[in-house]
Design a protein around this motif. Sequence first.
Motif, short mmCIF file in Angstrom:
data_model
loop_
_atom_site.label_atom_id
_atom_site.label_comp_id
_atom_site.label_asym_id
_atom_site.label_seq_id
_atom_site.Cartn_x
_atom_site.Cartn_y
_atom_site.Cartn_z
N LYS A 55 0.81 -1.22 0.00
CA LYS A 55 0.00 0.00 0.00
C LYS A 55 0.85 1.27 0.00
O LYS A 55 0.40 2.32 -0.47
N GLU A 83 -3.38 0.92 -5.30
CA GLU A 83 -4.79 1.28 -5.08
C GLU A 83 -5.28 2.23 -6.18
O GLU A 83 -6.41 2.10 -6.66
N ASP A 94 -5.39 -6.76 -3.45
CA ASP A 94 -6.81 -6.41 -3.34
C ASP A 94 -7.67 -7.35 -4.18
O ASP A 94 -8.65 -6.93 -4.80
#
Length: 657
Positions: free
Chosen positions: A420, A437, A496
């Motif tokens: 992240k 992301e 994710d």
Amino acid sequence: MSTPVEEREFQAETRQLLDLMVHSVYSNKDSFLRELVSNASDALDKLRLQAFQDKDLEVDTSDLHITIERDTEARTLTIRDNGIGMSRDDVVGLIGTLARSGTAELRKKLADAQDSAASVDLIGQFGIGFYSTFMVADTVTLLTRKAGESEGTRWRSTGEGTYTIETVPDAPQGTSVILELKPTDTDDHLYDYTSESKIRELVKRYSDFIAWPIRMDVERTEKVEPEGSDDTDDTAEPTERTVVTTETLNSMKALWARSKDEVTDEEYTEFYRHVSHGWDEPLETISLKAEGTFEYQALLFIPSQAPFDLFMRERAGGIHLYVKRVFIMDDCEELMPEYLRFVKGVVDAADLSLNVSREILQQDRQIRAIRRRLTKKVLSTISDIKSSRPDDYDTLWAEFGRALKEGLLSDQDNRDALLKISSFASTNDPEKLTGLEDYVSRMKSGQSEIYYITGETRQAMENSPHMEAFRAKGIEVLLLGDPVDEMWVGSIPEFDGKPLRSIAKGEVDLDDDAGKSEDEKKEAEAEKAERDKAFADLTAWLTTTLDENVKETRLSTRLTDSPACLVGDTFSFSPQMEKLYRASGQILPPSKRILELNPDHPLVVALQQARAEKGDDQSLVDTAHLLYGMAVIAEGSELTDPAKFAKLLADRLAQTV
């Protein structure tokens, strides 16, 4: 009685470095005193630790301190400590030479530095603080005796390329550095290092937090009443006399034991410079206090500038370990994972043994618990910087991103947090990096995978044939150009819930079936089958002809402009990975890859037609090898026989003239 004085020459690189430092003009020469005081503090730390560990060591540790002596008439300044001291071999090894990797790089940077601030930054960054004394002194003398030894060593140099060294029997324990100062250009005390006020200013600014007393004798004038006088005698005149008193110049307050409200940013900056031996400012300060089962305090810093030895095997220390304010070691590797080696600071634990060793540390449950918490705290701090201070994050990632990505390989517990906070180049914006992301948020409708390509340069990756269909369809691709990227992408399957997929491996089908009717899907499958059948003879023949190099030939869906490209199996090594292994001395067996053809390219179409007409004609065999060679070059790999390829190409070109 002293032994004969021996004269030696500096190593060539050290001589050039000294010449640069002595004859360059620096507006901020104050760095020398900070460096000498820091060295003295380290020597006191090490003596107290050795005294704890070796009960037979005959040393007095009851009054460990640093002394600064000034002689305004002789223009000398002495910095003395009664710490661990050095042996003759230590002096020759640490002072007489500069046997450190990066010296040549430092010389170049010092020569290229255009301003004094940049030069002073480099002095601290390269850990050569002792040599900064030649900025202010014509001659430097070092007198030292190692604790437990009977003889001392005197070292002396003018910084002109040679030094003298001799053994002396009467040296006190510890180290004294005597500077014969250069003449000043002004009488202003601000530029006079024998001035009491100047020394006070520098100690307060740079070394107030040093845990040992820094003492200096100062002269004071006091009034003396005449003998026999009393308060009613108005005729007796008091006289004045000069007395010498010893004063402690620093507060000796451990910054990590004080609350943030009690410490200024300037104090944090100077403490950071003390533990890091750098001259940059910290990008972030992290203060941590743990109470309960494991009690400890930590004061950590994320630098704003990577040290020159970040990727060297022998590098400067990171975390200093104390136990109940007692120094234990200056590079406690067990407290911070390798990929966070750029973090500097202090950890002060409450319950560890003062005789702790590295072997014990590796097995200590408390140390492992501290390491886990410090790691999570540093990563969460970086995450906060990324979300709230993008400019600072860009600086951090540019300096330490390569090191942080090593954690994607080694630290499974914090892998999600590392993913992240990581950023990568991509085809979305050539000027900006992107996080995973953000990539996911931009994925096209129907896209289920995160696409990436690895390579040595951005240009090579962007121009790779593997990119053609992705570029044509406007699909974003991550451009992973660091050597460590080759390693971690193979060990992390997804982010994710989205699989990470190399565009240079396996089969790629970018035809979007979303929104198509069943009839349309069947029609597309029929067209593909018909096309495969039409080229079946060519693909089979190429597989046989190029048997030494390819394991299979098939039609491609990833090419739009190039005639051919090479791809690997889903779990095979990339060419870059093979290079890394071979560069490290690993022996890899020859690997065959898959040759993909662009059925719409004129060369492939012409080759198919010629194959049907001419069979195994030698000119077609040569064309097959040229086609393969072009695919190798296009992906940035090296030909096994470039001379043969060049001859084939020259012969073919000659036929067209």
